[in-house]
Design an enzyme around this catalytic site. Sequence first.
Site, PDB file in Angstrom:
ATOM      1  N   TYR A 162       0.840  -1.201   0.000  1.00 27.45           N
ATOM      2  CA  TYR A 162       0.000   0.000   0.000  1.00 27.45           C
ATOM      3  C   TYR A 162       0.870   1.243   0.000  1.00 27.45           C
ATOM      4  O   TYR A 162       1.920   1.286   0.649  1.00 27.45           O
ATOM      5  CB  TYR A 162      -0.868  -0.011   1.258  1.00 27.45           C
ATOM      6  CG  TYR A 162      -1.597   1.280   1.513  1.00 27.45           C
ATOM      7  CD1 TYR A 162      -2.713   1.622   0.778  1.00 27.45           C
ATOM      8  CD2 TYR A 162      -1.139   2.161   2.487  1.00 27.45           C
ATOM      9  CE1 TYR A 162      -3.370   2.820   1.008  1.00 27.45           C
ATOM     10  CE2 TYR A 162      -1.791   3.365   2.727  1.00 27.45           C
ATOM     11  CZ  TYR A 162      -2.909   3.694   1.975  1.00 27.45           C
ATOM     12  OH  TYR A 162      -3.560   4.871   2.200  1.00 27.45           O
ATOM     13  N   GLU A 210      -3.646   6.962  -4.495  1.00 29.36           N
ATOM     14  CA  GLU A 210      -3.571   5.956  -3.432  1.00 29.36           C
ATOM     15  C   GLU A 210      -3.615   4.595  -4.110  1.00 29.36           C
ATOM     16  O   GLU A 210      -4.497   4.347  -4.930  1.00 29.36           O
ATOM     17  CB  GLU A 210      -4.761   6.132  -2.496  1.00 29.36           C
ATOM     18  CG  GLU A 210      -4.789   5.197  -1.304  1.00 29.36           C
ATOM     19  CD  GLU A 210      -6.041   5.403  -0.464  1.00 29.36           C
ATOM     20  OE1 GLU A 210      -5.950   5.214   0.761  1.00 29.36           O
ATOM     21  OE2 GLU A 210      -7.107   5.750  -1.027  1.00 29.36           O
ATOM     22  N   TYR A 220      -2.957   0.089  -4.126  1.00 30.83           N
ATOM     23  CA  TYR A 220      -2.954  -1.175  -3.402  1.00 30.83           C
ATOM     24  C   TYR A 220      -2.567  -2.315  -4.335  1.00 30.83           C
ATOM     25  O   TYR A 220      -3.067  -2.396  -5.464  1.00 30.83           O
ATOM     26  CB  TYR A 220      -4.346  -1.519  -2.880  1.00 30.83           C
ATOM     27  CG  TYR A 220      -4.981  -0.555  -1.935  1.00 30.83           C
ATOM     28  CD1 TYR A 220      -5.038  -0.824  -0.574  1.00 30.83           C
ATOM     29  CD2 TYR A 220      -5.581   0.614  -2.397  1.00 30.83           C
ATOM     30  CE1 TYR A 220      -5.651   0.049   0.303  1.00 30.83           C
ATOM     31  CE2 TYR A 220      -6.196   1.496  -1.531  1.00 30.83           C
ATOM     32  CZ  TYR A 220      -6.232   1.208  -0.186  1.00 30.83           C
ATOM     33  OH  TYR A 220      -6.848   2.072   0.677  1.00 30.83           O
TER      34      TYR A 220
END
Length: 234
Positions: free
Chosen positions: A115, A124, A126
């Site tokens: 992450y 962002e 992942y």
Amino acid sequence: MVSFTSLFVATVAAAGALAAPATNMTIEATVPSLVERGGTPSSTGTNNGYYYSWWTDGAAQATYTNNGGGSYSLSWSGNNGNLVGGKGWNPGSSSRTVHYSGTYQPNGNSYLSVYGWTRNALIEYYVVESYGSYNPSSAAQKKGTVSCDGASYDVLSTWRYNAPSIDGTQTFQQFWSVRNPKKNPGGSISGSVTVSCHFNAWRQFGMALGSSFDYQIVATEGYQSSGSSSITVS
């Protein structure tokens, strides 16, 4: 968990930036009683040569511990609240191969993932290796699939609007690679993530990360759940 994850994980930066890094291997609960009832208070910093990030809203009973080297452990209970913690690097990298090993035993909504964040643009991201009862693929737009490190991953993206981020409240995209099938949780787990494989695939799907990397960790997350993990990162 797309909604809760981006909300509480993004808050790591906002909450952790205000907290002093731990100086011992275990972060002590020295803040007011509400957070003490939630266990280990939020913090970010460096420990034994690795960057760590830990955030909790205090609703769950949660204990986060920095162990030797790239190791950390986390246990949480109460089926309440949001939390995320892990170890890695700051800044992150587009060429790193991340190795992890240990145990991961979630009961309910949880992720184990590589992450991180980028800036310019604010993204962002992942790479989800395993998860509990909720598959994040169910709440994001699928772009395709990619094969990395001998496994297949669903590639997805979504937007977050006026949400917490490492730069305060912002509107930003989330990029996802979700291993399919996931690595089974409930005990020993290990693997390697070649981040360039995912980042290059994302670019081919029109998902360009920012030019500047912030932190990049192997994170254990939980939302209204319980569980434990003990992970070593290298």
